[in-house]
Structure formats: C-alpha cells, structure tokens
Scaffold this motif. Sequence first.
Motif, short mmCIF file in Angstrom:
data_model
loop_
_atom_site.label_atom_id
_atom_site.label_comp_id
_atom_site.label_asym_id
_atom_site.label_seq_id
_atom_site.Cartn_x
_atom_site.Cartn_y
_atom_site.Cartn_z
N GLY A 54 -45.26 -26.63 26.38
CA GLY A 54 -45.97 -26.30 26.55
C GLY A 54 -47.46 -26.75 25.96
N LEU A 55 -47.35 -27.97 26.52
CA LEU A 55 -48.19 -28.99 27.13
C LEU A 55 -49.35 -29.08 27.85
CD1 LEU A 55 -48.26 -33.16 25.20
CD2 LEU A 55 -49.52 -32.11 27.96
N GLY A 56 -50.33 -28.76 28.14
CA GLY A 56 -51.05 -28.69 29.64
C GLY A 56 -52.17 -29.76 29.65
N ARG A 57 -52.27 -30.28 30.67
CA ARG A 57 -53.61 -31.68 31.28
C ARG A 57 -54.21 -31.52 32.40
NH1 ARG A 57 -51.47 -37.80 32.24
NH2 ARG A 57 -53.74 -38.61 31.75
N VAL A 123 -54.85 -23.88 34.16
CA VAL A 123 -53.74 -24.93 33.07
C VAL A 123 -54.22 -24.48 31.95
CG1 VAL A 123 -54.35 -27.15 31.55
CG2 VAL A 123 -54.92 -27.42 33.80
N THR A 124 -54.87 -23.06 31.27
CA THR A 124 -54.72 -22.75 30.12
C THR A 124 -54.49 -20.93 30.31
OG1 THR A 124 -57.41 -23.10 29.40
CG2 THR A 124 -56.22 -21.26 28.43
N SER A 125 -54.70 -20.73 32.14
CA SER A 125 -53.58 -19.99 32.61
C SER A 125 -52.11 -20.16 31.98
CB SER A 125 -53.90 -19.57 34.04
OG SER A 125 -53.48 -20.64 34.24
N GLN A 126 -51.58 -21.23 31.57
CA GLN A 126 -49.98 -21.00 31.79
C GLN A 126 -49.48 -20.79 30.47
OE1 GLN A 126 -49.45 -25.13 33.65
NE2 GLN A 126 -49.22 -24.47 35.34
N ALA A 127 -50.60 -20.75 29.60
CA ALA A 127 -50.05 -20.46 27.54
C ALA A 127 -50.07 -21.91 27.45
CB ALA A 127 -49.03 -19.39 27.41
N PRO A 128 -51.15 -23.36 27.35
CA PRO A 128 -49.87 -24.06 26.18
C PRO A 128 -50.95 -24.34 25.07
CG PRO A 128 -52.42 -24.75 27.71
CD PRO A 128 -51.95 -23.47 28.14
N ARG A 129 -49.98 -24.90 24.34
CA ARG A 129 -50.26 -24.97 23.05
C ARG A 129 -51.00 -25.41 22.76
NH1 ARG A 129 -50.65 -20.55 22.77
NH2 ARG A 129 -50.86 -20.68 20.30
N LEU A 130 -50.95 -26.82 23.41
CA LEU A 130 -51.66 -28.14 23.23
C LEU A 130 -52.35 -28.39 24.67
CD1 LEU A 130 -53.59 -30.69 21.92
CD2 LEU A 130 -51.22 -32.11 22.61
N LEU A 131 -53.22 -28.70 24.75
CA LEU A 131 -54.27 -28.68 26.00
C LEU A 131 -55.16 -30.64 25.96
CD1 LEU A 131 -55.77 -27.79 28.87
CD2 LEU A 131 -57.49 -26.41 27.16
N CYS A 156 -60.44 -22.49 22.51
CA CYS A 156 -58.97 -22.73 21.45
C CYS A 156 -59.11 -21.81 19.89
CB CYS A 156 -59.84 -24.17 20.67
SG CYS A 156 -59.79 -25.36 21.88
N GLN A 157 -60.47 -20.39 19.24
CA GLN A 157 -60.85 -20.58 18.63
C GLN A 157 -59.74 -18.66 19.18
OE1 GLN A 157 -64.93 -20.12 17.21
NE2 GLN A 157 -64.60 -21.87 17.25
N ARG A 158 -59.96 -18.36 20.25
CA ARG A 158 -59.40 -17.39 20.74
C ARG A 158 -57.62 -17.24 20.35
NH1 ARG A 158 -61.08 -15.13 26.06
NH2 ARG A 158 -59.92 -15.96 26.18
N ASP A 159 -57.85 -17.93 21.00
CA ASP A 159 -56.08 -17.93 21.86
C ASP A 159 -54.89 -19.13 20.87
OD1 ASP A 159 -56.97 -16.37 24.04
OD2 ASP A 159 -57.23 -18.44 25.55
N GLY A 160 -55.92 -19.87 20.08
CA GLY A 160 -54.91 -20.63 19.62
C GLY A 160 -54.41 -21.55 20.12
N ILE A 161 -55.25 -22.35 20.93
CA ILE A 161 -54.88 -23.89 21.92
C ILE A 161 -55.15 -25.21 21.30
CG2 ILE A 161 -54.92 -25.10 23.85
CD1 ILE A 161 -55.30 -21.84 25.27
#
Length: 212
Positions: A54-57, A123-131, A156-161
């Motif tokens: 869940g880590l995207g970069r 990157v966000t489309s891959q459902a990360p928990r930390l970006l 961040c606010q809507r998707d909780g990332i």
Amino acid sequence: MDSGDTLCVIGPNGSGKTTLFNTLSGQLQPQRGQVLFRGMALRGRRPDQIARLGLGRKFQVPSVFGTLSSLDNLLLARRAAGLPARPADVDTLLRDTGLAGRAQVPAAELSHGERQWLEIAMVTSQAPRLLLLDEPTAGMTQAETLATVALIRKLCQRDGIACIVVEHDMQFVAALESKVMVLADGRVIAQGAFDTVRQSAAVRQAYLGHDA
C-alpha cells in the motif's frame, strides 16, 4: 501518520530527503534500525513487495506513457496493481485532476502540469495507503501549484490516503498547511507548523535564509 494526514519534508540539497524516500520504498535498505509501515517491518522487502502493501511513490520527473491516452495510462496503472481496469473505475480521478476532457489525449500532448497530475492519478488509482510525492509542483505555474495543493488535499481527506511530500516550493508548503519536517545533514532539525518552523534559527541558517 494517520489516514488522511499530510507531511511536507523540506531541507537543502543533500540533507537526506531522497534517501528517506528510497528507504521507505525499499530502494535502499537501512544499515540499522527498522522501518515500520502499518505495523509491518519493511527491512529486507523489495520495492514491489512494499508497493503491494500500500505504499505508492511518484518521482520528480513525470513518468507516463506518452503514446497512450490519459485514460489508458490510468487503466494500465490499475491493471499493474491487479485492480479492475474499466473507464468507470477512473472517472473520478480524471475529474479530480481536471483531465476528464483530456481522457483521450496522448500523454505526450499534455502540458507539464497535466502530466504531473496524471502521474499522481496513476499512483493514486492503485489505492495506496501512503503516498510519497517527490517535488510534485516542479516546473509548474503558480496556478498549477495551487491546483496541486487542492488535489492533494482532496485525495488525502476523501480517500484517507496519508501523504509525505518533498518540496522546495515554499509557496506550496505554506498553502498545503500541513505539518513540516526539516532535514539537514541526515538529521531532523525541526518539526511543526510551517509558520513555526520558518522562525527557527537553525532552519534559517541551514535552509531558508534570514529573509524567509
């Protein structure tokens, strides 16, 4: 960091910002200590294994497929993560990034700012928990920079990332209104709100200068 939190990491060149990102994403292995993500130790894991946790970069220079449309870039990113890849799955991200009307345009024909937004969306489309975002506003106009602030806040606010941003643009850092961590010589020399950090004598000497 909690879900939806943002953190800006600033500091002079060579202070350790890229090393921090490389260590978090598994491109570098720590010589001692542990890196924990969602309660799991990352030491010894490959970058692809960490990504699946869940880590995207996003790197500083946009890395998109120029011959593919914006839509196809997003669908490819979804498939790479083993997620459903239908146009409906990325409609919201296209609207978030202002690319809904550019969905069929080859990425090579997008402006620099649009390519930056497209890669953030990929990157966000891959459902990360930390970006992890490395200088996401590099080369952007002032208007594009402020639009990027709004985009990051929304994601961040809507998707909780949770999001960690390395950035040199102090206008961006101030506008994001997140917690700030300052690095110098591989050490944290200050943490807190931007208005507080910028008053630190150590931060002024190491990075911002006395006119900040």
